[in-house]
Design an enzyme around this catalytic site. Structure first.
Site, PDB file in Angstrom:
ATOM      1  N   GLN A  40      -9.840  58.224 -42.645  1.00  0.00           N
ATOM      2  CA  GLN A  40     -10.115  59.581 -42.153  1.00  0.00           C
ATOM      3  C   GLN A  40      -9.844  59.631 -40.649  1.00  0.00           C
ATOM      4  OE1 GLN A  40     -13.915  61.353 -44.174  1.00  0.00           O
ATOM      5  NE2 GLN A  40     -14.216  59.125 -44.053  1.00  0.00           N
ATOM      6  N   HIS A  79      -6.348  62.485 -42.603  1.00  0.00           N
ATOM      7  CA  HIS A  79      -6.663  63.571 -41.662  1.00  0.00           C
ATOM      8  C   HIS A  79      -5.652  63.642 -40.526  1.00  0.00           C
ATOM      9  CE1 HIS A  79     -11.176  63.625 -42.957  1.00  0.00           C
ATOM     10  NE2 HIS A  79     -10.379  64.170 -43.858  1.00  0.00           N
ATOM     11  N   CYS A 118       9.374  71.776 -27.743  1.00  0.00           N
ATOM     12  CA  CYS A 118       9.513  70.818 -28.843  1.00  0.00           C
ATOM     13  C   CYS A 118      10.697  69.898 -28.545  1.00  0.00           C
ATOM     14  CB  CYS A 118       9.749  71.559 -30.159  1.00  0.00           C
ATOM     15  SG  CYS A 118      10.212  70.456 -31.513  1.00  0.00           S
ATOM     16  N   THR A 154     -18.317  55.605 -42.658  1.00  0.00           N
ATOM     17  CA  THR A 154     -18.242  57.054 -42.839  1.00  0.00           C
ATOM     18  C   THR A 154     -19.587  57.562 -43.352  1.00  0.00           C
ATOM     19  OG1 THR A 154     -17.041  58.887 -43.901  1.00  0.00           O
ATOM     20  CG2 THR A 154     -17.243  56.840 -45.170  1.00  0.00           C
TER      21      THR A 154
HETATM   22  N1  APR Z   1     -20.358  50.074 -37.652  1.00  0.00           N
HETATM   23  C1  APR Z   1     -20.366  50.670 -38.876  1.00  0.00           C
HETATM   24  N2  APR Z   1     -20.696  51.966 -39.068  1.00  0.00           N
HETATM   25  C2  APR Z   1     -21.001  52.693 -37.977  1.00  0.00           C
HETATM   26  C3  APR Z   1     -21.009  52.152 -36.664  1.00  0.00           C
HETATM   27  C4  APR Z   1     -20.654  50.781 -36.536  1.00  0.00           C
HETATM   28  N3  APR Z   1     -20.644  50.162 -35.341  1.00  0.00           N
HETATM   29  N4  APR Z   1     -21.368  53.140 -35.805  1.00  0.00           N
HETATM   30  C5  APR Z   1     -21.579  54.244 -36.533  1.00  0.00           C
HETATM   31  N5  APR Z   1     -21.373  53.989 -37.847  1.00  0.00           N
HETATM   32  C6  APR Z   1     -21.486  54.902 -38.977  1.00  0.00           C
HETATM   33  C7  APR Z   1     -22.533  55.970 -38.807  1.00  0.00           C
HETATM   34  O1  APR Z   1     -23.798  55.492 -39.279  1.00  0.00           O
HETATM   35  C8  APR Z   1     -21.998  57.088 -39.703  1.00  0.00           C
HETATM   36  O2  APR Z   1     -22.469  56.943 -41.037  1.00  0.00           O
HETATM   37  O3  APR Z   1     -20.256  55.580 -39.091  1.00  0.00           O
HETATM   38  C9  APR Z   1     -20.489  56.867 -39.689  1.00  0.00           C
HETATM   39  C10 APR Z   1     -19.735  57.907 -38.887  1.00  0.00           C
HETATM   40  O4  APR Z   1     -19.932  59.156 -39.512  1.00  0.00           O
HETATM   41  P1  APR Z   1     -19.231  60.456 -38.869  1.00  0.00           P
HETATM   42  O5  APR Z   1     -19.485  60.486 -37.414  1.00  0.00           O
HETATM   43  O6  APR Z   1     -19.642  61.612 -39.730  1.00  0.00           O
HETATM   44  O7  APR Z   1     -17.669  60.179 -39.052  1.00  0.00           O
HETATM   45  P2  APR Z   1     -16.815  60.300 -40.371  1.00  0.00           P
HETATM   46  O8  APR Z   1     -17.642  60.034 -41.583  1.00  0.00           O
HETATM   47  O9  APR Z   1     -15.590  59.481 -40.159  1.00  0.00           O
HETATM   48  O10 APR Z   1     -16.398  61.856 -40.363  1.00  0.00           O
HETATM   49  C11 APR Z   1     -15.503  62.291 -41.373  1.00  0.00           C
HETATM   50  O11 APR Z   1     -15.405  64.468 -40.341  1.00  0.00           O
HETATM   51  O12 APR Z   1     -15.349  65.628 -38.379  1.00  0.00           O
HETATM   52  C12 APR Z   1     -14.589  65.217 -39.433  1.00  0.00           C
HETATM   53  O13 APR Z   1     -12.282  64.855 -39.430  1.00  0.00           O
HETATM   54  C13 APR Z   1     -13.484  64.313 -38.969  1.00  0.00           C
HETATM   55  O14 APR Z   1     -12.570  62.376 -40.067  1.00  0.00           O
HETATM   56  C14 APR Z   1     -13.777  62.984 -39.651  1.00  0.00           C
HETATM   57  C15 APR Z   1     -14.634  63.386 -40.839  1.00  0.00           C
END
Ligand code: APR
Length: 239
Positions: free
Chosen positions: A95, A113, A140, A181
């Site tokens: 993502q 994404h 462009c 995630t």
């Molecule tokens: N190691 C492992 N996991 C981690 C760490 C780490 N050091 N730090 C944070 N996390 C975890 C958090 O606990 C959380 O569950 O990573 C996750 C990040 O979640 P989000 O910030 O929601 O990111 P993500 O899940 O990638 O978001 C998905 O949402 O905004 C859109 O397009 C954007 O691709 C993104 C999508």
């Protein structure tokens, strides 16, 4: 453990895998969405309403990623090792729009994404590798039109990329791993429901995600610790 070495592995990654490389996540307390509103910078409507504000948001993120201080971490490197050493197919579906999986050596990779280091021209539809800023005045490099360049990034309300290839890989895999995630954003958050019951499922995250109870197995902690450990175990014992 029965012989799984011909089985395929699909790995979904999110912003958490890049956190220890110095890139922000989105929904952590210090995440991007705690600083700017999605509606202002990450929707087609925002781009139509104020293109310079949206381009500026991605220019700052692109400059940080391309600036030299951000590198893949041990978790990215472990996934590249798994792809190299596992006898069956390994696909990373990320993502993330950073290039850390590529730089760690992952080859079989889908950016569902989009990619921060690419731009798209709305006039000629070309997708172009790009490491600098863009403004509405930037021409462009392919068709010379100005005013039509946007980040090659999937915004909220837009269709993620390569969904057919992802669905086929999920239908064929014997192991599905979700890393870093929060399980807040679909369709990625629904992948585990598509495979559970047929494939083994493993969540590797700092803390339980929204979909944690759907996984057969989990390990929690920083990705640079738990991902290399999981990769070594899969390579030596399977699942
Ligand atoms: N190691 C492992 N996991 C981690 C760490 C780490 N050091 N730090 C944070 N996390 C975890 C958090 O606990 C959380 O569950 O990573 C996750 C990040 O979640 P989000 O910030 O929601 O990111 P993500 O899940 O990638 O978001 C998905 O949402 O905004 C859109 O397009 C954007 O691709 C993104 C999508």
């Amino acid at each position: 453990m029965n012989d799984r070495t011909s089985e395929s592995i699909v790995i979904l990654t999110g912003a958490g895998i890049s956190k220890e490389s110095g890139l922000s996540t989105f929904r952590d307390a210090d995440g991007l969405w705690a600083r700017v509103r999605i509606e202002d910078v990450a929707t087609p409507e925002a781009f139509a309403r104020d293109p310079e504000a949206v381009l500026g948001f991605y220019n700052a993120r692109r400059a940080k990623l391309a600036g030299g201080g951000i590198a893949p971490n041990a978790a990215h490197e472990a996934l590249a090792r798994l792809e190299a050493d596992w006898p069956g197919p390994v696909l990373v579906v990320t993502q993330n729009i950073d290039d850390l999986h590529e730089r760690a050596g992952s080859r079989n990779l889908i950016h569902m994404h989009g990619e921060l280091l690419k731009i798209r021209c709305l006039a000629c539809h070309e997708i172009i590798a790009w490491r600098d800023d863009i403004t509405t005045a930037t021409a462009c490099p392919h068709c010379a039109e100005t005013g039509g360049l946007r980040p090659h990034v999937v915004w909220f309300g837009e269709m993620p990329l390569q969904m057919e290839a992802i669905a086929a890989a999920l239908d064929a895999c014997g192991l599905f791993i979700s890393i870093g995630t929060s399980g807040n954003v679909y369709p990625a958050a629904g992948f585990v429901q598509q495979v559970r019951g047929r494939a083994h499922t493993l969540e590797l995250n700092l803390e339980p995600s929204e979909g944690a109870t759907l996984f057969a197995e989990s390990d929690y902690g920083p990705a640079t610790g738990i991902v290399p450990r999981a990769v070594e175990r899969i390579l030596s014992e399977g699942w």
